[in-house]
Write a protein that holds these residues in place. Structure first.
Motif, PDB file in Angstrom:
ATOM      1  N   GLY A   1       0.812  -1.215   0.000  1.00  0.00           N
ATOM      2  CA  GLY A   1       0.000   0.000   0.000  1.00  0.00           C
ATOM      3  C   GLY A   1       0.845   1.264   0.000  1.00  0.00           C
ATOM      4  N   ILE A   2       1.866   1.297   0.853  1.00  0.00           N
ATOM      5  CA  ILE A   2       2.748   2.471   0.916  1.00  0.00           C
ATOM      6  C   ILE A   2       3.498   2.648  -0.393  1.00  0.00           C
ATOM      7  CG2 ILE A   2       4.795   3.418   2.067  1.00  0.00           C
ATOM      8  CD1 ILE A   2       3.742   1.990   4.651  1.00  0.00           C
ATOM      9  N   GLY A   3       4.020   1.545  -0.938  1.00  0.00           N
ATOM     10  CA  GLY A   3       4.699   1.621  -2.236  1.00  0.00           C
ATOM     11  C   GLY A   3       3.779   2.109  -3.332  1.00  0.00           C
ATOM     12  N   GLY A   4       2.533   1.629  -3.314  1.00  0.00           N
ATOM     13  CA  GLY A   4       1.567   2.073  -4.320  1.00  0.00           C
ATOM     14  C   GLY A   4       1.274   3.551  -4.241  1.00  0.00           C
ATOM     15  N   ILE A   5       1.168   4.081  -3.029  1.00  0.00           N
ATOM     16  CA  ILE A   5       0.913   5.514  -2.851  1.00  0.00           C
ATOM     17  C   ILE A   5       2.105   6.329  -3.367  1.00  0.00           C
ATOM     18  CG2 ILE A   5       0.611   7.334  -1.121  1.00  0.00           C
ATOM     19  CD1 ILE A   5      -0.950   5.224   0.547  1.00  0.00           C
ATOM     20  N   ILE A   6       3.340   5.865  -3.066  1.00  0.00           N
ATOM     21  CA  ILE A   6       4.532   6.575  -3.550  1.00  0.00           C
ATOM     22  C   ILE A   6       4.596   6.533  -5.077  1.00  0.00           C
ATOM     23  CG2 ILE A   6       7.066   6.571  -3.566  1.00  0.00           C
ATOM     24  CD1 ILE A   6       6.944   5.360  -0.741  1.00  0.00           C
ATOM     25  N   ALA A   7       4.330   5.338  -5.664  1.00  0.00           N
ATOM     26  CA  ALA A   7       4.358   5.215  -7.121  1.00  0.00           C
ATOM     27  C   ALA A   7       3.290   6.081  -7.773  1.00  0.00           C
ATOM     28  CB  ALA A   7       4.165   3.748  -7.522  1.00  0.00           C
ATOM     29  N   PHE A   8       2.092   6.131  -7.177  1.00  0.00           N
ATOM     30  CA  PHE A   8       1.016   6.981  -7.702  1.00  0.00           C
ATOM     31  C   PHE A   8       1.435   8.446  -7.664  1.00  0.00           C
ATOM     32  CE2 PHE A   8      -2.682   9.701  -6.828  1.00  0.00           C
ATOM     33  CZ  PHE A   8      -3.421   9.483  -7.990  1.00  0.00           C
ATOM     34  N   THR A   9       2.084   8.850  -6.591  1.00  0.00           N
ATOM     35  CA  THR A   9       2.575  10.234  -6.488  1.00  0.00           C
ATOM     36  C   THR A   9       3.572  10.527  -7.602  1.00  0.00           C
ATOM     37  OG1 THR A   9       2.302  10.127  -4.082  1.00  0.00           O
ATOM     38  CG2 THR A   9       3.657  11.913  -4.958  1.00  0.00           C
ATOM     39  N   GLY A  10       4.474   9.550  -7.880  1.00  0.00           N
ATOM     40  CA  GLY A  10       5.433   9.715  -8.971  1.00  0.00           C
ATOM     41  C   GLY A  10       4.757   9.787 -10.331  1.00  0.00           C
ATOM     42  N   ALA A  11       3.728   8.966 -10.526  1.00  0.00           N
ATOM     43  CA  ALA A  11       2.986   8.996 -11.800  1.00  0.00           C
ATOM     44  C   ALA A  11       2.248  10.318 -11.957  1.00  0.00           C
ATOM     45  CB  ALA A  11       2.008   7.823 -11.862  1.00  0.00           C
ATOM     46  N   LEU A  12       1.647  10.784 -10.857  1.00  0.00           N
ATOM     47  CA  LEU A  12       0.914  12.050 -10.906  1.00  0.00           C
ATOM     48  C   LEU A  12       1.871  13.210 -11.186  1.00  0.00           C
ATOM     49  CD1 LEU A  12      -2.122  12.441 -10.521  1.00  0.00           C
ATOM     50  CD2 LEU A  12      -1.665  13.232  -8.203  1.00  0.00           C
ATOM     51  N   ALA A  13       3.073  13.147 -10.608  1.00  0.00           N
ATOM     52  CA  ALA A  13       4.076  14.185 -10.874  1.00  0.00           C
ATOM     53  C   ALA A  13       4.448  14.205 -12.356  1.00  0.00           C
ATOM     54  CB  ALA A  13       5.318  13.934 -10.017  1.00  0.00           C
ATOM     55  N   PHE A  14       4.627  13.006 -12.941  1.00  0.00           N
ATOM     56  CA  PHE A  14       4.952  12.926 -14.371  1.00  0.00           C
ATOM     57  C   PHE A  14       3.831  13.520 -15.216  1.00  0.00           C
ATOM     58  CE2 PHE A  14       4.366  10.566 -18.364  1.00  0.00           C
ATOM     59  CZ  PHE A  14       5.556  10.886 -19.008  1.00  0.00           C
ATOM     60  N   ILE A  15       2.590  13.158 -14.902  1.00  0.00           N
ATOM     61  CA  ILE A  15       1.446  13.667 -15.673  1.00  0.00           C
ATOM     62  C   ILE A  15       1.367  15.189 -15.561  1.00  0.00           C
ATOM     63  CG2 ILE A  15      -1.080  13.675 -15.804  1.00  0.00           C
ATOM     64  CD1 ILE A  15      -0.902  10.699 -14.792  1.00  0.00           C
ATOM     65  N   LEU A  16       1.553  15.711 -14.356  1.00  0.00           N
ATOM     66  CA  LEU A  16       1.532  17.162 -14.145  1.00  0.00           C
ATOM     67  C   LEU A  16       2.614  17.837 -14.979  1.00  0.00           C
ATOM     68  CD1 LEU A  16       0.559  19.682 -12.521  1.00  0.00           C
ATOM     69  CD2 LEU A  16       2.305  19.085 -10.824  1.00  0.00           C
ATOM     70  N   ILE A  17       3.831  17.303 -14.931  1.00  0.00           N
ATOM     71  CA  ILE A  17       4.952  17.872 -15.687  1.00  0.00           C
ATOM     72  C   ILE A  17       4.651  17.845 -17.181  1.00  0.00           C
ATOM     73  CG2 ILE A  17       7.361  17.497 -16.346  1.00  0.00           C
ATOM     74  CD1 ILE A  17       7.708  16.346 -13.430  1.00  0.00           C
ATOM     75  N   ALA A  18       4.164  16.708 -17.682  1.00  0.00           N
ATOM     76  CA  ALA A  18       3.914  16.561 -19.114  1.00  0.00           C
ATOM     77  C   ALA A  18       2.801  17.496 -19.585  1.00  0.00           C
ATOM     78  CB  ALA A  18       3.556  15.107 -19.429  1.00  0.00           C
TER      79      ALA A  18
END
Length: 575
Positions: free
Chosen positions: A479-496
Motif C-alpha cells: 500500500g505504501i509503495g503504491g501511494i509513492i508510485a502513484f505520487t510519482g505517476a501524478l508528478a509525471f502527468i503534471l509535468i507533461a
C-alpha cells in the motif's frame, strides 16, 4: 521557389540533432503521446483505488467497483497507455530517426482516430458496468458487444500503424535517407513492430470470435480462448520489452554518450526476441489440464532460455556501453567512478538506469522463476504474478517511456520541461515506489495470497482464510509503495501536461545556455577523447564495473531461484 516552400511546410530541421523532421509524423507523435498520458492518468487513479482495496486494513471499494476498476486499470495501463506511446515511438524511430518523409500521412490520422474511438468505447463499456470481466475477460464471463468491437477497432488502428512503419523503412531505403544498415534504435523499433503484428493478429483471432459470441452468433471454447488470448495478453508485454530496450540504447547515447559495444550482438539479441519471446506467454497456462507436457516443457525450458538470453545480452550491453562512454570521458579510476560521475540529475538518465535495474533484477529474476513449470505450481494465480509484471511493465517499460519523454518534450514539442526540480526527482519517486509495491505483492504471493480476489480472507465464507501475520506487514508495504508510485505517476502527468500546454518554447539561446528545463546531461560531462593515455586505460579496463554488477545479478538470481525450489520441496513430497 514553390518546391522550397512546400518542403519547409512538410519538414523542419531540429536545431539540436540536425535531423529533418516530417511535420505530420511530429504531430502524430504529439497526439499519440498526449492520449497515452490521458490513459496513464485513468490507469493510475484506478491503480491507487485498487491498492487501497487490496490493503485489507483499508479495504476501500465495494466488490463491484473493485472488479470494474481492475478491468479499467489493466486495459488503460497495459494496452492503451503503452500502445499509444509505442505508436509515438514508431513515428519517431521511422520518419524522424531515418530523416525521411512519412508515407500515407492521412492514413496516420485514420489510424489514430480508430484507436481513440476504440479506447473510448472500451472505457465507456467498463465504467457503465457493461464489461465487468477483468483484463483477461475469460469465458463464460461476457461483456457487451461494444466492448469487443472497441478493442477490435483499437487493434486495427494499431496494426495499420505497424504497416505504415514498415512502409517508412521502404521509403527511407528507396530515397537513400541513411547509409548502411538502419540504426540500432530503429532496428529495436522494427523488432517491436514485428512482435506487435504477431500480437495484434492474435487479438484479431480471438476478439472477433468473442464479438460474434457476445452477439449470440457462435459458441466459445474457454480453453481455446485462453490459449489464443495469451498470444495477445502476454505478447503485448514483449512489444514493450523490445521498445523499451530500444529506448535504453537511445537514452544511453543522449544522456551520457554511451557507446554500442557490438552492433551484431545487440541485433542478434533482438532477433532472438522475435523468434522466441512470445513463447513466454505459456506460463499463464501451465496449470491448465488441456495442454500436453511436451508443449509445457518446451515453452518453459529451451524456448524460454533463448528469450531470456536476449534480455541478458541487452542487460549487459546497455550498462557496459554507458560505462565505456563515461570511461572515454576520463572517468577511469576504480570500478565505479564512471557510475558515481554519471548524470544522475538528468531525469532521462536516472529513469533509464532505474528502468534497467528494476526490469533486470526484479522483473527478470522473478519472471524466469515463475516461468519454470514446477515452480509455477506454487506461484500461479497468487499475487506473485502481478508483482512480477508490475516491476516489468511499470518499473521497466513505463519508467523508460517516462524517461524518454523528458527528451521528447524539448525535441518534438519544442518546450522546456516544466517544474524542472520535480522532474529530476520524479523517476526516483516512481521507481522506488513501484519497487516497494512490487516486493510487497511478491512476498504476499509467496504466502499464498490470491492475485485477483476482492477479499483475501473470504470473510463471508463458511470457512474464512487466515494468513500468516507477515501478510499484514507486506500488505502495508504494498500500500505504501503504491501511494509513492502513484505520487510519482501524478508528478509525471503534471509535468507533461503543463509542459505541453503551458510550457515555454525552447529558443536557440536556451540551448546554448543550458537553461532550466532542458535535460543536457551529456553536454555537462567532459567531452569524449579517443586518443591518449586515459583511452588506453579505458580499453584495458573494459567494462569491469558492469561485469561486477552482472555478477551480483547472477548471485541474486541463483539465491532466489533455488529458494523457490526449496519452498516447492516442502509442499511437493516425493516418496
Amino acid at each position: 521557389m514553390n518546391s522550397i516552400s512546400n518542403l519547409a511546410a512538410k519538414f523542419r530541421t531540429c536545431p539540436v540533432t540536425g535531423l529533418k523532421v516530417d511535420r505530420t509524423a511530429e504531430n502524430l507523435i504529439k497526439v499519440n503521446a498526449v492520449v497515452a498520458v490521458v490513459c496513464l492518468l485513468l490507469g493510475a487513479v484506478a491503480a491507487l483505488l485498487i491498492v487501497l482495496t487490496r490493503w485489507q486494513a483499508v479495504h476501500l471499494l465495494p466488490a463491484e467497483w473493485y472488479y470494474r476498476l481492475l478491468t479499467s486499470h489493466g486495459l488503460n495501463m497495459l494496452i492503451f497507455f503503452i500502445i499509444f506511446f509505442e505508436m509515438a515511438v514508431l513515428y519517431f524511430a521511422g520518419p524522424v530517426l531515418l530523416n525521411c518523409r512519412l508515407p500515407a500521412p492521412k492514413l496516420g490520422w485514420v489510424n489514430f482516430g480508430l484507436m481513440v474511438i476504440g479506447m473510448i468505447m472500451v472505457n465507456t463499456m467498463v465504467y457503465t458496468g457493461k464489461a465487468d470481466v477483468t483484463f483477461t475477460s475469460y469465458p463464460p464471463l461476457m461483456a457487451d458487444p461494444m466492448y469487443y468491437l472497441g478493442i477490435i477497432l483499437f487493434a486495427v488502428g494499431a496494426l495499420l500503424v505497424t504497416f505504415q512503419f514498415m512502409a517508412t523503412l521502404v521509403v527511407a531505403k528507396k530515397e537513400k535517407t541513411y547509409e548502411g544498415s538502419i540504426p540500432l534504435v530503429v532496428f529495436g523499433a522494427l523488432t517491436a513492430n514485428i512482435i506487435a503484428i504477431i500480437t495484434l493478429l492474435h487479438g484479431a483471432l480471438i476478439f472477433i470470435p468473442a464479438f460474434l459470441w457476445s452477439l449470440g452468433l457462435m459458441n466459445m471454447d474457454p480453453q481455446i480462448y485462453r490459449l489464443v488470448f495469451w498470444g495477445l495478453g502476454h505478447s503485448s508485454q514483449q512489444i514493450n520489452v523490445a521498445a523499451h530496450v530500444a529506448i535504453w540504447y537511445l537514452l544511453a547515447g543522449l544522456t551520457c554518450g554511451g557507446v554500442v559495444l557490438s552492433e551484431k550482438v545487440s541485433r542478434a539479441a533482438y532477433v532472438l526476441y522475435i523468434l522466441f519471446i512470445s513463447m513466454a506467454s505459456a506460463h499463464h497456462l501451465l496449470v491448465d489440464p488441456g495442454f500436453g507436457p511436451a508443449w509445457k516443457v518446451w515453452n518453459t525450458s529451451y524456448a524460454m532460455y533463448l528469450a531470456v538470453l536476449a534480455s541478458m545480452i541487452h542487460g549487459f550491453t546497455v550498462p557496459a556501453g554507458v560505462e565505456m562512454g563515461l570511461r572515454l570521458r576520463g572517468y577511469t579510476n576504480g570500478l565505479f567512478e564512471w557510475l558515481r560521475k554519471a548524470p544522475w540529475g538528468d531525469p532521462g538518465f536516472s529513469g533509464m538506469a532505474l528502468s534497467v535495474v528494476i526490469f533486470g533484477f526484479m522483473g527478470g529474476i522473478t519472471g524466469v522463476t515463475i516461468g519454470t513449470e514446477q515452480i509455477n505450481i506454487i506461484a500461479h494465480n497468487t499475487l506473485r504474478i502481478p508483482g512480477h509484471f508490475h516491476v516489468t511493465v511499470v518499473g521497466g517499460t513505463a519508467l523508460a517511456f517516462m524517461a524518454v519523454t523528458y527528451y521528447v518534450l524539448p525535441l518534438i514539442f519544442q518546450k522546456r520541461v516544466a517544474f524542472w526540480g520535480l522532474a529530476k526527482l520524479q523517476p526516483y519517486l516512481f521507481g522506488i515506489g513501484i519497487s516497494i509495491m512490487g516486493m510487497g505483492m511478491i512476498f504476499q504471493g509467496i504466502f499464498g495470497v490470491p492475485r485477483r480476489h476482492w477479499d483475501i480472507t473470504f470473510s463471508g465464507a463458511l470457512f474464512p482464510v487466515e494468513f500468516h501475520p507477515a501478510v499484514t506487514f507486506f500488505q502495508a508495504v504494498m500500500g505504501i509503495g503504491g501511494i509513492i508510485a502513484f505520487t510519482g505517476a501524478l508528478a509525471f502527468i503534471l509535468i507533461a501536461v503543463v509542459t505541453v500546454f503551458f510550457g515555454k518554447t525552447v529558443t536557440e539561446a536556451d540551448l546554448k545556455s543550458g537553461a532550466s528545463g532542458l535535460p543536457q546531461g551529456v553536454l555537462k560531462l567532459p567531452p569524449q577523447v579517443h586518443t591518449g593515455a586515459h583511452v588506453v586505460k579505458a580499453h584495458e579496463t573494459g567494462a569491469r564495473g558492469t561485469v561486477v554488477l552482472v555478477g551480483i545479478f547472477f548471485v541474486c538470481f541463483v539465491l532466489y531461484y533455488f529458494t523457490n525450489w526449496k519452498i516447492l520441496s516442502f509442499l511437493w513430497k516425493v516418496g
